[in-house]
Design a protein around this motif. Sequence first.
Motif, PDB file in Angstrom:
ATOM      1  N   GLU A 132      33.134  99.491  83.278  1.00  0.00           N
ATOM      2  CA  GLU A 132      33.449 100.684  82.482  1.00  0.00           C
ATOM      3  C   GLU A 132      34.947 100.963  82.486  1.00  0.00           C
ATOM      4  OE1 GLU A 132      32.288 105.440  82.164  1.00  0.00           O
ATOM      5  OE2 GLU A 132      31.288 104.160  83.648  1.00  0.00           O
ATOM      6  N   TRP A 142      37.520 100.859  79.100  1.00  0.00           N
ATOM      7  CA  TRP A 142      38.384 101.949  78.627  1.00  0.00           C
ATOM      8  C   TRP A 142      39.853 101.588  78.711  1.00  0.00           C
ATOM      9  CZ3 TRP A 142      36.370 105.174  75.527  1.00  0.00           C
ATOM     10  CH2 TRP A 142      35.032 105.574  75.661  1.00  0.00           C
ATOM     11  N   ASN A 151      40.587  99.514  75.527  1.00  0.00           N
ATOM     12  CA  ASN A 151      40.217 100.069  74.226  1.00  0.00           C
ATOM     13  C   ASN A 151      40.859 101.436  74.013  1.00  0.00           C
ATOM     14  OD1 ASN A 151      37.943  98.262  72.973  1.00  0.00           O
ATOM     15  ND2 ASN A 151      37.545  98.330  75.187  1.00  0.00           N
TER      16      ASN A 151
END
Length: 346
Positions: free
Chosen positions: A339, A343, A346
């Motif tokens: 995760e 992030w 992106n």
Amino acid sequence: MIRVLVTVLGATLAASGVALACGFHGYVPEETAVDRLLASDRVVLARPSAENPFRYEAQTILRGSVTTVDIPHLVDSGTRRMLRSNPDHAVLFARDGANGTWQRVAYLDPGFDAVMDAVLARLDEWRLGGDWERYQFFANLLGHPHPAVAQLALGELDRAPYPVLVGLNLTPDADRLLQGINAPENRGSLPIRVLLLGLSDAKAARAFLRRQFQEGRAPRGVVAGAYGVALIESVGLDGVTRVASALQASRDPVLRESLMEALAMQAEAGEGPLVDEIRARVGVLLANDPDLALIVARHFGRRADWSQIDILDRLMSSGSIDDPETRYEVDQYLRAATEALFWENN
């Protein structure tokens, strides 16, 4: 002594998930006088009662609106003699606001009293987020000639997150730190003494730390983590090699956990080639010994260091990890890493 204290709450430590400087797995720093003051709802200065010299009587109410105070502590013979000979001395007591118990905070003579004045004047500032200022205040007291002040400074720095500790303006006195370092009375301050030796430029400090890891040996128990962190801080890449070698050679689970935590702490606090070397070494250790997966996931995950995602993923996929606790811890690491990296990209 300041006669009025502001109401304060416990100071919040730095970023969430960061271990205390000496808060290694299995070791919790001792409560300090400042901790007790922060947690109190009543604070008093006390001396032996005129009617009963074996009982304490509050001389001055420093905090709390009560008019009577019953301190359920007996005056020991040593303190009684000291107070009888020194009418300007007193004992500082604080009542825990949570459970109502009275705790002896400190014996105050004029030298210690002046420092506590300065501490109490800053409590509200520290409550509002002055963590760095709090630790720097005590860093400045490390060389204080009063033994109780120097001990208080060590105790407070023991609670600083390691990345904060290394960022302070420190001038550790290696000779003073090494004096009686293994004496029973210094057992509680041993981890922070060792960490401060790692931050010293003295040859004696570097030689002392290197000796602890000669020929694959390492200090025993949870304090090994402090020695590992300090050695890497002191000698850099050679320290990483020695710590990793000691970890690889040991079958002691406490020692292995302590040294892995030391590597994780330095991977968090270090820079450039040192961090790259630590991460590479840990990857090699993992590949050769999948039993290390639990402690790697635990300590690198707590520091949001996702450098071991590939090797841990391979070990999970290959079935090399079958212990339920380890699989759970590694799975949590991989989920959090995936995760975070998503992030980040992106």
